[in-house]
Design a protein around this motif. Structure first.
Motif: not given
Length: 140
Positions: A30-44, A54-64
Motif C-alpha cells: 500500500l505504501l508503494t502504490r500510494a499517490e499521497m501521504y500525510l506526514l506529521s511532524t512536531v513544531r519547535p 508526494i513521496g517515492v520509495g527507494a532503498e527501503c525508504a520513503l523519500h520526500f
C-alpha cells in the motif's frame, strides 16, 4: 542497518471486532502504490503539524522533499520524529497504514540520484528528494 523489522499492531478498541492486523507485506504494498501521504511532524513549540506530500520509495525508504525554510523542514531540523499515514480512506473496509519513525536528511548526491530518477519518471511529476523516512519504509 539495525535489523529492525516493521510489524503490524491493531488497537482493538478502535477497530471492527473481526479486524486483524495485516502482514507487513500488505502495508508495504500500500505504501508503494500510494499517490499521497500525510506526514506529521512536531513544531519547535510542541504543536503538531500535518502536511500532505508526494513521496517515492527507494532503498527501503520513503523519500520526500522540503526546503530548509519551510515549516516541515524547520520541524525536522528540530525534531526528526515523524508519523506517516496513508490508506484507503474508507470507514467500513480497506487498510490504513501508520508508520512511526525518524526522518533522516539526505545530502549525498549518490543517495539522492536513485530516488530523484524515480521521481522524475513518475507520472506525479518531478520533485527533488532531500529527506528519507528510514527503515522498512518507516524506521531503521
Amino acid at each position: 542497518m539495525s535489523g529492525f523489522e516493521p510489524f503490524a499492531e491493531l488497537d482493538t478498541r478502535y477497530s471492527h471486532e473481526n479486524a486483524t492486523a495485516g502482514p507487513w507485506s500488505a502495508a508495504k504494498e500500500l505504501l508503494t502504490r500510494a499517490e499521497m501521504y500525510l506526514l506529521s511532524t512536531v513544531r519547535p513549540d510542541g504543536r503538531p503539524h500535518v502536511t500532505p506530500l508526494i513521496g517515492v520509495g527507494a532503498e527501503c525508504a520513503l523519500h520526500f522533499s522540503t526546503g530548509a525554510s519551510e515549516r516541515k523542514g524547520r520541524n525536522l531540523a528540530a525534531n526528526p520524529e515523524v508519523v506517516l499515514t496513508t490508506g484507503d480512506n474508507t470507514l467500513s473496509e480497506g487498510i490504513d497504514v501508520v508508520v512511526e519513525g525518524r526522518a533522516e536528511r539526505v545530502t549525498d548526491g549518490d543517495r539522492l540520484n536513485r530516488p530523484a530518477r524515480l521521481v522524475a519518471t513518475c507520472p506525479r511529476g518531478p520533485h527533488a528528494s532531500s529527506w528519507a523516512g528510514r527503515g522498512g519504509l518507516g524506521r531503521r
